[in-house]
Design a protein around this motif. Structure first.
Motif, mmCIF file in Angstrom:
data_model
loop_
_atom_site.group_PDB
_atom_site.id
_atom_site.type_symbol
_atom_site.label_atom_id
_atom_site.label_comp_id
_atom_site.label_asym_id
_atom_site.label_seq_id
_atom_site.Cartn_x
_atom_site.Cartn_y
_atom_site.Cartn_z
ATOM 1 N N GLU A 209 0.821 -1.208 0.000
ATOM 2 C CA GLU A 209 0.000 0.000 0.000
ATOM 3 C C GLU A 209 0.858 1.261 0.000
ATOM 4 O O GLU A 209 0.571 2.232 -0.722
ATOM 5 C CB GLU A 209 -0.918 0.002 1.228
ATOM 6 C CG GLU A 209 -1.914 1.147 1.259
ATOM 7 C CD GLU A 209 -2.816 1.120 2.480
ATOM 8 O OE1 GLU A 209 -3.782 1.913 2.525
ATOM 9 O OE2 GLU A 209 -2.561 0.319 3.407
ATOM 10 N N LYS A 211 3.977 1.431 -1.057
ATOM 11 C CA LYS A 211 4.695 1.469 -2.338
ATOM 12 C C LYS A 211 3.813 2.046 -3.440
ATOM 13 O O LYS A 211 4.278 2.799 -4.297
ATOM 14 C CB LYS A 211 5.176 0.084 -2.725
ATOM 15 C CG LYS A 211 6.154 0.105 -3.901
ATOM 16 C CD LYS A 211 6.768 -1.242 -4.171
ATOM 17 C CE LYS A 211 7.848 -1.150 -5.244
ATOM 18 N NZ LYS A 211 7.498 -0.290 -6.393
ATOM 19 N N ALA A 212 2.524 1.727 -3.415
ATOM 20 C CA ALA A 212 1.601 2.256 -4.420
ATOM 21 C C ALA A 212 1.522 3.784 -4.334
ATOM 22 O O ALA A 212 1.485 4.477 -5.362
ATOM 23 C CB ALA A 212 0.217 1.643 -4.240
ATOM 24 N N ASP A 215 4.821 5.238 -5.663
ATOM 25 C CA ASP A 215 4.839 5.177 -7.127
ATOM 26 C C ASP A 215 4.045 6.319 -7.741
ATOM 27 O O ASP A 215 4.423 6.891 -8.770
ATOM 28 C CB ASP A 215 4.266 3.841 -7.611
ATOM 29 C CG ASP A 215 5.189 2.660 -7.330
ATOM 30 O OD1 ASP A 215 6.380 2.898 -7.039
ATOM 31 O OD2 ASP A 215 4.714 1.508 -7.398
ATOM 32 N N LYS A 216 2.960 6.691 -7.088
ATOM 33 C CA LYS A 216 2.116 7.791 -7.566
ATOM 34 C C LYS A 216 2.898 9.109 -7.645
ATOM 35 O O LYS A 216 2.680 9.930 -8.532
ATOM 36 C CB LYS A 216 0.934 7.930 -6.605
ATOM 37 C CG LYS A 216 -0.061 9.004 -6.948
ATOM 38 C CD LYS A 216 -1.280 8.829 -6.042
ATOM 39 C CE LYS A 216 -1.749 10.144 -5.504
ATOM 40 N NZ LYS A 216 -2.877 9.980 -4.576
#
Length: 288
Positions: A209, A211-212, A215-216
């Motif tokens: 979660e 990492k997501a 990445d954004k």
């Protein structure tokens, strides 16, 4: 990032980003300090318990930057719980570091490590320790004084009788483990909060979660974690001896949205810190 500072309650400026040196030995610490300063760091954090004040001091003295431009923190050993022991330890730290003064001196823990978070709170002993810090501050041996790992009632115990208020409280604070009530209490009392292990000692790096969200923003989980603490008004002192990581950790010129900050505040707590889980600050117990 290197030019950004907070103001302590006594008016001193402290860089928002520092280099942590926990678990880095003397030889590595000397080189790590030189590398960090070359990259742009001006805030270095060590402790009597780390056993690397000598190496950190050598790095400071050989880094090529004037002492006045650096902000150096060390910590009184958690086991030193009387005035004379602390007074002697402060002089020992100055000698090992090879410095005329320490920018910030803090009590490493309200209790000895083998009694961390147990029933004996050492309230009276900590008042005596604090008196030794106040006296060192008055003589100019240290430029600022503070606490580490102090819970609210530990801090209230000092505030109730101190002549000079604590200027910082250095605590474990990272995505998935953010003591928001303690942070709010400290900030209301003009105590700046510093976050050690702001990247959860690496335990957060594979969190899907988090990492997501990283990445954004096109950043690493480490960068997101550091930015998160800074947006909460905290100093961050990520520990590394790797110059590449030092550089990456300093690239924090992005802003996490309010919505993403709320999400990060509510990430499920990490239950295990890998091979370092036995340390008291991560919920473990030292051998008695």
């Amino acid at each position: 990032m290197f030019n950004e500072t907070y103001k302590l309650s006594n008016g001193s400026a402290i860089p928002k980003l520092g280099l942590g040196t926990w678990l880095i030995d003397n030889e590595q610490a000397e080189q790590a300090v030189r590398d960090a300063v070359a990259i742009g760091y001006r805030h270095i954090d060590t402790a009597q318990a780390y056993g690397n004040e000598f190496g950190v001091g050598k790095g400071i003295r050989s880094c090529g930057v004037a002492r006045a431009e650096l902000f150096i923190t060390t910590k009184v050993a958690a086991e030193a719980k009387n005035y004379n022991a602390v007074k002697i330890s402060i002089d020992e730290s100055l000698a090992k570091l090879g410095l005329d003064y320490i920018d910030l001196l803090i009590i490493h823990s309200p209790q000895p490590w083998n009694e961390f978070r147990e029933a004996n709170r050492y309230f009276e002993e900590n008042k005596e320790v604090w008196k030794a810090l106040e006296d060192a501050y008055k003589t100019g041996k240290v430029k600022a004084i503070g606490l580490s790992n102090f819970l609210q009632d530990d801090a209230e115990n000092i505030l109730a009788s101190c002549e000079i208020k604590p200027m910082v409280n250095q605590i474990l604070a990272h995505v998935s483990n953010t003591p928001l009530e303690l942070i709010e209490f400290c900030q209301k009392n003009d105590i700046l909060v510093e976050a050690y292990s702001p990247i959860a000692h690496g335990a957060i790096l594979d969190h899907a979660e988090v990492k997501a969200i990283a990445d954004k923003y096109g950043v690493s989980v480490a960068q997101l974690s550091l930015r998160y603490d800074i947006q909460l008004g905290l100093v961050v002192i990520p520990k590394t001896a790797n110059p590449d990581h030092m550089l990456i950790n300093s690239k924090l010129d992005f802003v996490i949205s309010d919505a993403d900050m709320e999400t990060l505040k509510n990430v499920d707590a990490i239950q295990h810190y890998g091979e370092h889980s036995f340390f008291p600050v991560f919920g473990g117990k030292m051998n008695k």
